[in-house]
Design an enzyme around this catalytic site. Structure first.
Site, PDB file in Angstrom:
ATOM      1  CB  THR B 474       2.434   1.953 -27.643  1.00 57.75           C
ATOM      2  OG1 THR B 474       3.845   1.833 -27.392  1.00 57.75           O
ATOM      3  CG2 THR B 474       2.172   1.527 -29.061  1.00 57.75           C
ATOM      4  N   PRO B 623      -6.467   3.944 -19.316  1.00 65.06           N
ATOM      5  CG  PRO B 623      -8.340   4.354 -17.990  1.00 65.06           C
ATOM      6  CD  PRO B 623      -6.898   3.950 -17.926  1.00 65.06           C
ATOM      7  CE  LYS B 692      -8.579 -10.940 -24.860  1.00 65.63           C
ATOM      8  NZ  LYS B 692      -9.992 -11.107 -25.277  1.00 65.63           N
ATOM      9  N   GLY B 693      -3.962  -6.299 -26.251  1.00 66.50           N
ATOM     10  CA  GLY B 693      -3.576  -5.090 -26.966  1.00 66.50           C
ATOM     11  C   GLY B 693      -4.791  -4.379 -27.532  1.00 66.50           C
ATOM     12  CD  GLU B 696      -1.323  -4.375 -34.941  1.00 65.28           C
ATOM     13  OE1 GLU B 696      -1.834  -5.461 -35.265  1.00 65.28           O
ATOM     14  OE2 GLU B 696      -0.129  -4.109 -35.136  1.00 65.28           O
TER      15      GLU B 696
END
Lengths: 215, 739
Positions: B474, B623, B692-693, B696
């Site tokens: 990640t 990014p 935020k994530g 997903e």
């Protein structure tokens, strides 16, 4: 299959205790833990060059090239993803051509010249493909990455050598280096993190530089 | 540090390091094969033994006997571990499965034995010589059949996705002038991460150390302690690098239990990797669903009622797949109903896979939206925009903290040249190929969790960050380094990050797309404390100094940061905890996916030609790595749409295609160049990071966008994933005859 390995099957004794040491903290009775009666196994000698260094190993004949690299030479850069030739994580170059190292036995490689990801470059001295992978973020978890990079280096050589692929439009002309050719030739290397789009960009950058150099 | 009111301006807002597309700091290790994964650790002064797991050859029943004589007499075999000598074992608190079978077998390939030997080859040969006598019993393997006796969850587990009704759905739906009522199915899917589950276990007296591959270290310690019946204080887990997870390595699975038991019983350090062929049935998977979507709308495209019922199956105590989550938050509509049903199955355990619930739910909902737009003769982008809502549809008092769904759709439509899409299905051809475009919305919750971290400042000006957060690809290493660099006013190469070790401060790990926001906020809290210590050293009032370019200054007083550690390393530790903001605001991430496909007129082969994701997910910390998360998720979405399916043998009761040849995932040739637009966004209700994530979000909706593009290209609507070419060929719509 021809095999010119001269296997010297010696019966070396492995120095292994015949009874397993049993931890004192085990919560249960351990009467069923017993050692095998005989620890003698047949080993065979093999010699090959890995990343420029001559290696002599005495191996269980069932040892794959992949496990010889990882478990015996501690070269863990080559990854085991499936052990069945389905994922490409174990790709290395043998005599200049890429193979899945899980699909060949180490003993088949007598006198071969093997290059693994460790032999391409190091953190302080990156190979151009390794640097391009970092620049284009062409990896995520990193587990398929050594295989992708070894394949990528080999793919450029294959295209430059005029070896056609399934998507080459004309078998009488040299294949062109484009996204279709790269995508087709790299499809034996699965990346579940899904970095494909970035991997193709990294390969394209390195390949176009290589072409410019050649010109 | 407690975060209980929206963040104001802080040191992160300088954006000198955070927000920059910085190369991963672990890149040189990963690209040169020097990153060390679980199975690869060299444990000083020990020659490890090798374990090999044997999986059950039946789906349900009992083991009568495991004949071990032949295996034990093989050279090098040290021992065989089964339930009869393993000692009492419990289950973990997240996965329901028993990780060593015997005498009962609960599912196919459940571990029944571990053969330990001096070498991998010997252990494997020993495993092949075990003979097992089973008594089979009948099991439930067919979701559709099992659905007849399924339980309706109310409130269900997790309770947030339970049965819910607002106003009167049935009445609203009945009276709607435009109606859609369809069934959609999604198959069982496998994480199929590249690194198989693997563990090296070593006992020192009562202390157990496992080098393993686990996404949530804190859950891992908790569950392993529970399973083995030992004190969690005696367990140390180390997962510095993880070769992919996607939820499939959330916490303890059979490899770590097997290695721990084998090491305990043999007194050796034992290394075990799950062989690839066991992974699919031995561990967990995303469970299949059968979903019914009903949408009622007025002629102007206003949704008046929306209903979503979903059936999934699992082993006893397993979760339902909470597919209805997105339906509850995404679109307006007065009358609403969602319902989850859970059936008993004796297949392997279904559990979280990347965007659990939302990914499968949106595979259905976003086809339904496309179908409804067609019924209304509306553009699918316009239909979605028409039904946007800025308040939670079930509770209008609760507003979204930020919600730019409309902007995502509009930006994407423009960039993708959506206007060139044929309004009629099968309206565009190019040689032998039919071309089509599809769209889908994306929504995924933005949870944030308590996270602790420790930071150290050395007299060389090096800041070391320590937390048990994991990096599963990640980019955790990098964004954590960026956060510390920004906070301490130094360059990123002055930051060292240590992760994935349970001896470090506790994080919530990598799951639920909460990792990035939670872990960087924990690091923020620790850095605030460290800044105060530094200020104290220089005699500054806490919170007054500027940290910039390796210097600490108040007005014209300026010191080198490293000087603060001259008389010894400065160490600070803190955790970020949260107040009520997540109750007050609906915190979600949003996006839109656009896809163009080409479908061969004759073979019905589907090729994805273009993909674009527009995402809005709070502050983007990096990014470069955020974009990679999204393209990776889009790739997984292509798999979900077109090829991924664990095929159930409903007679034997197992997943037939349990390797990477049979379980097809996208390869290079399947994936075109992918575009990602990250909309500028800050969410001050989340944390001081305002992030935020995104990992997903990138998956949710992709498969439906592809399904919709296939419909637009061919006029054939497939509601059963995956959309393999035979389903188009077999459909009543014969492409050639209708031409």
């Amino acid at each position: 299959m021809e095999n010119d390995n001269r296997l010297k099957l010696s019966r070396r004794e492995m120095i292994i205790g015949t009874t397993a040491a049993i931890s004192a903290i085990a919560a249960t009775k351990l009467t069923s833990i017993e050692a095998g009666e005989s620890n003698k196994i047949a080993l065979a000698d093999v010699s090959f060059v890995v990343n420029g260094k001559k290696q002599h190993l005495a191996l269980d004949t069932r040892t794959t090239l992949l496990d010889a690299l990882r478990e015996h030479l501690k070269l863990n850069g080559t990854k085991k993803g499936c052990d069945h030739g389905q994922c490409g994580a174990c790709t290395v170059m043998v005599n200049g051509r890429r193979i899945n190292s899980c699909l060949s036995l180490a003993l088949q490689h007598e006198d071969d010249n093997i290059v693994t990801i460790e032999g391409l470059g190091s953190p302080d001295k990156l190979h151009a493909m390794q640097a391009a992978f970092i620049k284009h973020d062409a990896y995520q978890c990193g587990y398929c990455t050594p295989g992708q990079i070894c394949s990528a280096v080999a793919v450029i050589n294959e295209i430059n050598s005029g070896i056609p692929s399934h998507v080459s439009t004309n078998l009488n002309q040299s294949p062109i280096l484009n996204n279709d050719e790269i995508g087709e030739r790299m499809s034996g290397n699965i990346c579940r993190c899904g970095a494909y789009s970035n991997i193709v960009e990294a390969i394209t950058e390195v390949a176009s530089k290589a072409v410019k150099k050649a010109r | 540090m407690k975060f209980d009111k929206p963040a104001g301006k802080n040191a992160i807002d300088q954006l000198k390091v955070v927000g920059k597309p910085i190369d991963r700091i672990d890149g040189p290790l990963k690209t040169t094969g020097r990153a060390t994964y679980a199975y690869e650790h060299q444990i000083a002064e020990t020659k490890p033994a090798y374990g090999y797991i044997v999986g059950a050859g039946i789906a349900k029943g009992r083991i009568e006997a495991i004949h071990q004589t032949a295996a034990k007499s093989l050279p090098g075999v040290i021992g065989v571990i089964t339930a009869s000598n393993a000692g009492p074992l419990k289950t973990g608190r997240f996965y329901a499965d028993r990780l060593l079978a015997g005498p009962d077998v609960d599912h196919y390939h459940q571990a029944i034995a571990i053969v330990v030997a001096e070498s991998f080859e010997q252990a494997r040969a020993g495993a092949a010589l075990l003979r097992v006598d089973y008594v089979k019993s009948k099991g439930s393997f067919d979701l559709k059949k099992a659905g007849a006796s399924a339980t309706i969850l109310n409130p269900g587990r997790p309770s947030t996705a339970a049965t819910a009704e607002v106003s009167s759905f049935e009445d609203g739906f009945k009276s709607a002038p435009f109606k859609l009522d369809e069934i959609y199915t999604t198959p069982d899917q496998s994480h199929a991460m590249m690194e198989p589950h693997a563990t090296i276990a070593k006992w020192d007296g009562e202390k157990l150390t496992c080098w393993c591959s686990i996404q949530q270290i804190n859950w891992g310690v908790r569950d392993l302690a529970n399973i083995l019946g030992i004190d969690p204080k005696n367990i140390r887990l180390i997962s510095a690098f993880i070769g992919g997870g996607f939820g499939g390595k959330g916490t303890v699975l059979s490899d770590i239990v097997a290695a721990s038991l084998a090491a305990r019983l043999t007194g050796r350090t034992v290394k075990i990797t799950l062989q690839r062929t066991l992974m699919f049935n031995n561990t967990i998977h995303r469970p299949a669903t059968i979903q019914r979507l009903r949408i009622g709308a007025d002629a102007d495209g206003t949704i008046t009622s929306i209903g979503h019922e979903s059936l999934s199956g699992n082993i006893p105590r397993g979760f339902a797949e909470y597919t209805t989550t997105s339906t509850r938050t995404l679109y307006a509509g007065k009358n609403r109903m969602t319902q989850l049903k859970l059936a008993l199955l004796n297949l392997p355990e279904g559990a979280a896979m990347r965007a659990p619930g939302e990914a499968s739910g949106m595979m259905a909902l976003e086809i339904a939206m496309d179908e409804m737009a067609a019924k209304l003769k509306m553009d699918p982008v316009e239909f979605r925009i028409k039904n946007d809502t800025q308040v939670h549809p079930e509770n209008p008092k609760r507003t979204f903290s930020t919600r730019l769904l409309v902007e995502c759709l509009q930006t994407g439509a423009k960039k993708f040249k959506w206007e060139s899409r044929s309004k009629q299905p099968r309206g565009k051809e190019e040689g032998d190929w039919l071309l089509g475009m599809g769209v889908a919305s994306a929504v995924r919750g933005a949870p944030i969790m308590k996270c602790a971290a420790r930071v150290r400042l050395s007299n060389k000006g090096i800041v070391t960050v320590e937390t048990d957060m994991t990096d599963i690809g990640t980019g955790s290493y990098t964004i954590i380094a960026q956060t510390a660099a920004e906070m301490m006013g130094i360059e990123i190469n002055k930051v060292v990050v240590k992760l994935g070790d349970s001896s470090l401060p506790e994080s919530p790990g990598s799951a639920g797309q909460w990792g990035a926001a939670s872990s960087t906020s924990g690091v923020y809290a620790a850095c605030v404390k460290l800044r105060e210590k530094v200020e104290q050293m220089f005699g500054f009032e806490p919170g007054t100094a500027e940290f910039s370019d390796g210097k600490v200054s108040v007005k014209n007083k300026k010191y080198s940061l490293s000087k603060a550690a001259d008389s010894g390393e400065l160490i600070s530790e803190d955790e970020m905890t949260y107040g009520e903001l997540s109750r007050e605001f609906a915190q979600d991430t949003f996006g839109a996916h656009f896809v163009e496909v080409a479908v061969n007129k004759y073979s019905c082969e589907i090729r994805v030609r273009r993909m674009l994701a527009v995402c809005h997910a709070g502050r983007i910390l990096n990014p470069k790595t955020a974009r990679s998360q999204v393209i990776g998720a889009m790739t997984m979405g292509v798999g979900a749409a077109l090829m991924e399916e664990l095929v159930v043998d409903t007679n034997v009761g197992f997943f037939v295609n349990h390797d990477l040849a049979g379980y097809e995932v996208p390869v290079h040739a399947d994936i075109p160049h992918q575009d990602v637009i990250l909309l500028e966004d800050l969410d001050p209700t989340m944390s001081p990071m305002k992030a935020k994530g995104i990992g997903e979000l990138g998956l949710v909706g992709v498969a439906a966008a592809i399904a919709n593009a296939v419909y637009n290209a061919t006029g054939v609507r497939i509601r059963e994933y995956p959309i393999s070419l035979h389903k188009i060929l077999e459909s009543s719509y014969n492409l050639e005859e209708n031409n």
